[in-house]
Design a protein around this motif. Structure first.
Motif, PDB file in Angstrom:
ATOM      1  N   HIS A  97       0.991  -1.178  -0.066  1.00  0.00           N
ATOM      2  CA  HIS A  97       0.088   0.041   0.087  1.00  0.00           C
ATOM      3  C   HIS A  97       0.956   1.344  -0.176  1.00  0.00           C
ATOM      4  CE1 HIS A  97      -3.436   2.205   2.007  1.00  0.00           C
ATOM      5  NE2 HIS A  97      -3.290   2.782   0.935  1.00  0.00           N
ATOM      6  N   ARG A  98       1.857   1.300   0.919  1.00  0.00           N
ATOM      7  CA  ARG A  98       2.770   2.275   0.786  1.00  0.00           C
ATOM      8  C   ARG A  98       3.595   2.621  -0.536  1.00  0.00           C
ATOM      9  NH1 ARG A  98       7.067   3.644   5.805  1.00  0.00           N
ATOM     10  NH2 ARG A  98       8.141   5.482   5.051  1.00  0.00           N
ATOM     11  N   ALA A  99       3.894   1.418  -1.127  1.00  0.00           N
ATOM     12  CA  ALA A  99       4.624   1.805  -2.501  1.00  0.00           C
ATOM     13  C   ALA A  99       3.664   2.365  -3.373  1.00  0.00           C
ATOM     14  CB  ALA A  99       4.988   0.137  -2.656  1.00  0.00           C
ATOM     15  N   SER A 100       2.468   1.673  -3.279  1.00  0.00           N
ATOM     16  CA  SER A 100       1.311   2.041  -4.325  1.00  0.00           C
ATOM     17  C   SER A 100       1.416   3.841  -4.153  1.00  0.00           C
ATOM     18  CB  SER A 100       0.166   1.709  -4.172  1.00  0.00           C
ATOM     19  OG  SER A 100      -0.409   2.124  -3.047  1.00  0.00           O
ATOM     20  N   HIS A 101       1.752   4.148  -3.181  1.00  0.00           N
ATOM     21  CA  HIS A 101       1.686   5.934  -3.053  1.00  0.00           C
ATOM     22  C   HIS A 101       3.175   6.385  -3.514  1.00  0.00           C
ATOM     23  CE1 HIS A 101      -2.655   6.773  -1.483  1.00  0.00           C
ATOM     24  NE2 HIS A 101      -2.305   5.319  -1.124  1.00  0.00           N
ATOM     25  N   SER A 102       4.020   5.574  -3.780  1.00  0.00           N
ATOM     26  CA  SER A 102       5.242   6.134  -4.056  1.00  0.00           C
ATOM     27  C   SER A 102       5.617   6.000  -5.473  1.00  0.00           C
ATOM     28  CB  SER A 102       6.251   5.443  -3.108  1.00  0.00           C
ATOM     29  OG  SER A 102       5.800   5.286  -1.877  1.00  0.00           O
ATOM     30  N   PHE A 103       5.000   5.138  -6.287  1.00  0.00           N
ATOM     31  CA  PHE A 103       5.548   4.741  -7.520  1.00  0.00           C
ATOM     32  C   PHE A 103       4.405   4.927  -8.619  1.00  0.00           C
ATOM     33  CE2 PHE A 103       8.076   2.091  -4.771  1.00  0.00           C
ATOM     34  CZ  PHE A 103       9.333   2.350  -5.161  1.00  0.00           C
ATOM     35  N   VAL A 267      -0.134   7.983 -13.979  1.00  0.00           N
ATOM     36  CA  VAL A 267      -0.559   9.211 -13.424  1.00  0.00           C
ATOM     37  C   VAL A 267       0.602   9.362 -12.103  1.00  0.00           C
ATOM     38  CG1 VAL A 267      -2.038  10.462 -12.423  1.00  0.00           C
ATOM     39  CG2 VAL A 267      -2.663   9.437 -14.570  1.00  0.00           C
ATOM     40  N   GLU A 268       1.063  10.500 -12.110  1.00  0.00           N
ATOM     41  CA  GLU A 268       1.954  10.952 -10.937  1.00  0.00           C
ATOM     42  C   GLU A 268       0.868  11.051  -9.637  1.00  0.00           C
ATOM     43  OE1 GLU A 268       5.105  10.422  -9.966  1.00  0.00           O
ATOM     44  OE2 GLU A 268       5.788  10.222 -12.024  1.00  0.00           O
ATOM     45  N   PRO A 270      -0.815  13.198  -6.939  1.00  0.00           N
ATOM     46  CA  PRO A 270      -0.719  14.603  -6.719  1.00  0.00           C
ATOM     47  C   PRO A 270       0.381  14.768  -5.592  1.00  0.00           C
ATOM     48  CG  PRO A 270      -2.898  13.946  -7.129  1.00  0.00           C
ATOM     49  CD  PRO A 270      -2.213  12.874  -7.128  1.00  0.00           C
ATOM     50  N   GLN A 271       1.156  15.639  -6.036  1.00  0.00           N
ATOM     51  CA  GLN A 271       2.325  16.184  -4.845  1.00  0.00           C
ATOM     52  C   GLN A 271       1.797  16.910  -3.901  1.00  0.00           C
ATOM     53  OE1 GLN A 271       5.571  14.586  -4.714  1.00  0.00           O
ATOM     54  NE2 GLN A 271       4.380  13.509  -6.436  1.00  0.00           N
ATOM     55  N   ALA A 272       0.713  17.792  -4.101  1.00  0.00           N
ATOM     56  CA  ALA A 272       0.151  18.597  -3.006  1.00  0.00           C
ATOM     57  C   ALA A 272      -0.374  17.816  -1.585  1.00  0.00           C
ATOM     58  CB  ALA A 272      -0.907  19.464  -3.646  1.00  0.00           C
ATOM     59  N   ILE A 273      -0.702  16.672  -2.007  1.00  0.00           N
ATOM     60  CA  ILE A 273      -1.033  15.813  -0.758  1.00  0.00           C
ATOM     61  C   ILE A 273       0.021  15.573   0.124  1.00  0.00           C
ATOM     62  CG2 ILE A 273      -2.314  13.890  -0.057  1.00  0.00           C
ATOM     63  CD1 ILE A 273      -4.226  15.558  -1.545  1.00  0.00           C
ATOM     64  N   GLY A 274      -0.433  15.780   1.485  1.00  0.00           N
ATOM     65  CA  GLY A 274       0.509  15.296   2.484  1.00  0.00           C
ATOM     66  C   GLY A 274       1.863  16.404   2.587  1.00  0.00           C
ATOM     67  N   GLU A 275       1.901  17.505   1.788  1.00  0.00           N
ATOM     68  CA  GLU A 275       2.756  18.570   1.954  1.00  0.00           C
ATOM     69  C   GLU A 275       2.352  19.842   2.371  1.00  0.00           C
ATOM     70  OE1 GLU A 275       4.691  18.666  -1.943  1.00  0.00           O
ATOM     71  OE2 GLU A 275       5.472  16.759  -1.920  1.00  0.00           O
ATOM     72  N   GLY A 276       1.059  19.861   3.094  1.00  0.00           N
ATOM     73  CA  GLY A 276       0.675  21.241   3.501  1.00  0.00           C
ATOM     74  C   GLY A 276       0.182  21.984   2.446  1.00  0.00           C
TER      75      GLY A 276
END
Length: 282
Positions: A97-103, A267-268, A270-276
């Motif tokens: 699950h963690r990898a699925s939010h990384s690649f 699809v990458e 979204p980088q906004a998530i988790g970065e405030g």
């Protein structure tokens, strides 16, 4: 029909009826026609085809590679057997699950789970059809069954479904328990051990600016302890204001169910998530 199967059906239907009574199971906020199709197809295929097939293939391969080890662990202490499933199934699912939010390519196999703008028992098995085919935990569970631990798996999978179904339901069983101060020490332990609605809803929250959201964490399935252990836990005892993923590009029904057969470029996330970064929803 085997008892574990009946128990699983009863658990799922129980939570579904609770949602039907309390929050309208079939009419969730912002839902679309595609949502129901993705959820129905992915659940039926997983339970009726993918999981049984993967377990069978895993056991068959284990028998071909190590024929003399069939049933070798059948006399193992029950607590040791449970520990093996927690490590080789549940912990491996945490890392999957963690990898699925990384690649990016793996996120395309998981993004259907987050396309929904609501929480519900309907989301428990909502994923790309290939997501579960590749999940290491299911393959390793097949090996453990081959080694003689099928009797443990039958009970383990029922408990796991109970926890993850409750964690996805929009009728949060933990919400009323937080109101009693005398229960706070108990809930402190519970929320650091298993996934609860508060901790798992955080992972499905829409906006990074919402203090209750932890999209880049709270990955645990049965055990939330893995998030605590590996530093991805966020515990607020609150719930996101809305669900989904901000800035997530539109996707088709075919891509949600069967990327890469439909769609091309991963699809990458979204980088906004988790970065405030507070931005409007896509």
């Amino acid at each position: 029909m085997p008892s574990p199967t009946l128990a699983i059906i009863a658990i799922y239907l129980g939570f579904a009826l609770l949602e039907l009574w309390r929050s309208n199971l079939f009419a969730k906020p912002e839902q679309t026609r595609d949502d129901g199709i993705v959820e129905a197809v992915s659940m039926v295929v997983l339970l009726g085809l993918t999981q049984p097939a993967v377990l069978f293939l895993s056991m068959t391969l284990a028998g071909a590679v190590a024929p003399h080890y069939a049933g070798a662990l059948s006399g193992l202490n029950v607590f040791a057997a449970i520990a093996l499933f927690l490590l080789l199934d549940d912990m491996m699912q945490y890392w999957w699950h963690r990898a699925s939010h990384s690649f990016a390519w793996l996120y395309n196999l998981h993004r259907a789970h987050h396309n929904a703008s609501y929480m519900s028992v309907r989301l428990v098995y909502r994923n790309n059809l290939f997501y579960y085919m590749m999940m290491p935990g299911i393959w390793l569970s097949g090996v453990l069954i081959y080694l003689g631990l099928g009797w443990v798996y039958a009970s383990y999978i029922v408990v796991k479904l109970l926890v993850i179904t409750g964690a996805h339901s929009d009728v949060a069983w933990d919400r009323p328990l937080y109101r009693f101060k005398w229960l706070s020490p108990v809930m402190w332990l519970v929320e650091r051990t298993i996934s609860t609605p508060a901790t798992h809803h955080a992972h499905h929250g829409r906006h990074a600016s919402d203090p209750a959201v932890q999209y880049k964490g709270n990955y645990g399935n049965l055990l939330f302890f893995w998030d605590v252990l590996f530093g991805t836990a966020k515990i607020t005892r609150t719930y996101p204001e809305s669900y989904g993923v901000e800035n997530l590009p539109e996707t088709s029904l075919g891509e949600q169910l069967a990327w890469p057969l439909f769609g091309s470029i991963p699809v990458e996330e979204p980088q906004a998530i988790g970065e405030g970064t507070a931005q409007s929803a896509a």
